[in-house]
Write an enzyme that holds these catalytic residues in place. Structure first.
Site, PDB file in Angstrom:
ATOM      1  N   HIS A 229       0.833  -1.207   0.000  1.00 31.60           N
ATOM      2  CA  HIS A 229       0.000   0.000   0.000  1.00 31.60           C
ATOM      3  C   HIS A 229       0.865   1.254   0.000  1.00 31.60           C
ATOM      4  O   HIS A 229       2.060   1.212   0.296  1.00 31.60           O
ATOM      5  CB  HIS A 229      -0.894   0.012   1.246  1.00 31.60           C
ATOM      6  CG  HIS A 229      -0.134   0.172   2.536  1.00 31.60           C
ATOM      7  ND1 HIS A 229       0.623  -0.844   3.079  1.00 31.60           N
ATOM      8  CD2 HIS A 229       0.003   1.230   3.372  1.00 31.60           C
ATOM      9  CE1 HIS A 229       1.180  -0.426   4.205  1.00 31.60           C
ATOM     10  NE2 HIS A 229       0.828   0.840   4.397  1.00 31.60           N
TER      11      HIS A 229
ATOM     12  N   ASP B 288       0.526   5.174   1.876  1.00 28.84           N
ATOM     13  CA  ASP B 288      -0.156   5.658   3.066  1.00 28.84           C
ATOM     14  C   ASP B 288      -1.376   6.495   2.681  1.00 28.84           C
ATOM     15  O   ASP B 288      -1.284   7.417   1.871  1.00 28.84           O
ATOM     16  CB  ASP B 288       0.794   6.484   3.927  1.00 28.84           C
ATOM     17  CG  ASP B 288       1.809   5.619   4.651  1.00 28.84           C
ATOM     18  OD1 ASP B 288       1.506   4.433   4.894  1.00 28.84           O
ATOM     19  OD2 ASP B 288       2.913   6.120   4.960  1.00 28.84           O
TER      20      ASP B 288
ATOM     21  N   HIS C 131       4.595   0.180  -0.187  1.00 27.36           N
ATOM     22  CA  HIS C 131       5.469  -0.524   0.742  1.00 27.36           C
ATOM     23  C   HIS C 131       4.700  -1.639   1.439  1.00 27.36           C
ATOM     24  O   HIS C 131       3.465  -1.662   1.452  1.00 27.36           O
ATOM     25  CB  HIS C 131       6.105   0.423   1.764  1.00 27.36           C
ATOM     26  CG  HIS C 131       5.130   1.161   2.627  1.00 27.36           C
ATOM     27  ND1 HIS C 131       4.447   2.291   2.197  1.00 27.36           N
ATOM     28  CD2 HIS C 131       4.714   0.940   3.901  1.00 27.36           C
ATOM     29  CE1 HIS C 131       3.666   2.732   3.170  1.00 27.36           C
ATOM     30  NE2 HIS C 131       3.807   1.927   4.212  1.00 27.36           N
TER      31      HIS C 131
ATOM     32  N   ARG D 226       5.700   7.817  13.079  1.00 31.01           N
ATOM     33  CA  ARG D 226       5.492   8.257  11.703  1.00 31.01           C
ATOM     34  C   ARG D 226       5.020   9.705  11.650  1.00 31.01           C
ATOM     35  O   ARG D 226       4.142  10.118  12.407  1.00 31.01           O
ATOM     36  CB  ARG D 226       4.445   7.362  11.030  1.00 31.01           C
ATOM     37  CG  ARG D 226       4.117   7.749   9.605  1.00 31.01           C
ATOM     38  CD  ARG D 226       3.154   6.772   8.953  1.00 31.01           C
ATOM     39  NE  ARG D 226       1.796   6.898   9.483  1.00 31.01           N
ATOM     40  CZ  ARG D 226       0.732   6.309   8.937  1.00 31.01           C
ATOM     41  NH1 ARG D 226       0.863   5.552   7.865  1.00 31.01           N
ATOM     42  NH2 ARG D 226      -0.464   6.463   9.476  1.00 31.01           N
TER      43      ARG D 226
END
Length: 324
Positions: free
Chosen positions: A129, A131, A280, A297
């Site tokens: 996917h 983000d 990723h 993150r």
């Protein structure tokens, strides 16, 4: 900005830092920089150029805290503030999302980790996917830092979607460049019998967008194959059978090993990737290990994708540009 010639090993020296590629199509390790320091504009420009060129770059042995992480990310644009974050995220830094352990994804909706993965990953490639790809304006970049990692396992893998598109045959490139695909939160989830807390969550917070299947990168001009296993629901104007066959082909293309790079995390490691040009795969080999994996993150806000035909993505439900 000064730039030395690349060495025989492929390392580039720019603005006092070294950029060393780690794979043929994607990934580079950057050394000679302290991300917690006050970096001058030339260093920031060199890092940005490396991210655009190699799609994901890695830094090791960094001593960033939450404030330093946010300050570094702000040098590359405005930051995303999510309306909902995991329970481990720091309350005083709304830009930082913390994942204390993949296991915590389970209990939130009454499922243990194994059931959670089984119901979400209906295919082997489901976990790939970008983000927040179901949004009309997905983040431009993600900066992820490791606080605590297991002594083995827990690696992340990225794939270069520009290289994947370029690797298609010319007739296929032309065909897919005119298509659009629906990206939707919760695609392929197999609901539980009876009341399902995650289904209720999806209905209350649904997000879906019609994105170009091939977008034009706003900074490099590259054509990017906009496909992933996590969000893509259906290619518009194709039958279900045609859509599924084409999605399977394109996702297989997107994650071919030659277009990927895998990173072994250590405490203090930082990965900085172009979320517009990569997908990723989070690790799934560490859930059985008795070791925590704590990651932080921060995401840089992005723009609405534009297709080869010049048309922007269209929101379907639950997403407005710039409003998270």
């Amino acid at each position: 900005m000064t730039r030395d010639r690349a060495t025989a090993e492929g390392t580039e020296r720019t603005a006092g830092i070294e950029v060393k590629p780690v794979a043929g199509h994607i990934g580079a390790e950057i050394t000679g920089v302290d991300l917690a320091a006050r970096l001058d504009d030339a260093v920031i420009a060199a890092i940005r150029a490396a991210v655009l060129r190699w799609k994901v770059v890695f830094f090791r042995d960094q001593r960033l805290d939450h404030a330093g992480h946010v300050a570094f990310a702000r040098r590359f644009g405005s930051l995303v503030v999510l309306p909902r974050r995991g329970k481990a995220s720091p309350p005083d830094f709304p830009e930082v999302e913390t994942t204390a352990d993949r296991l915590e994804l389970g209990g939130r909706f009454g499922m243990d980790h194994d059931e959670w993965l089984r119901r979400r990953r209906h295919t082997l490639l489901r976990g790939w996917h970008c983000d927040h790809g179901a949004r009309v304006d997905p983040p431009a970049a993600t900066i992820l830092r490791a606080e605590t990692v297991p002594p083995y396992g827990g690696d992340t893998t990225w794939s270069n979607l520009a290289a994947a598109y370029a690797g298609l045959s010319a007739p296929m490139r032309e065909f897919v460049s005119g298509l659009r695909a629906e990206h939707r939160l919760g695609v392929g989830y197999q609901s539980r019998p009876g009341d399902d807390a995650y289904v209720r969550h999806l209905l209350e917070h649904q997000v879906a967008t019609l994105h170009p299947l091939v977008r034009v990168h706003p900074e490099t001009g590259e054509r990017i194959l906009g496909v992933n296993g996590y969000y893509v629901e259906q290619i518009a104007d194709l039958s279900r059978a045609e859509s599924q066959a084409l999605l399977d082909l394109l996702l297989d293309q997107a994650v071919r090993p030659e277009y990927t790079a895998r990173f072994r995390w250590e405490p203090g490691s930082v990965a900085f990737w172009d979320n517009r040009a990569t997908i990723h795969l989070a690790p799934s080999d560490n859930a059985h290990l008795d070791h925590p994996r704590i990651m932080h993150r921060v995401m840089v806000a992005g723009e609405v994708p534009v297709g080869v035909d010049g048309k922007e993505s269209e929101p379907i439900v639950g997403s407005e540009p710039g409003r998270w």
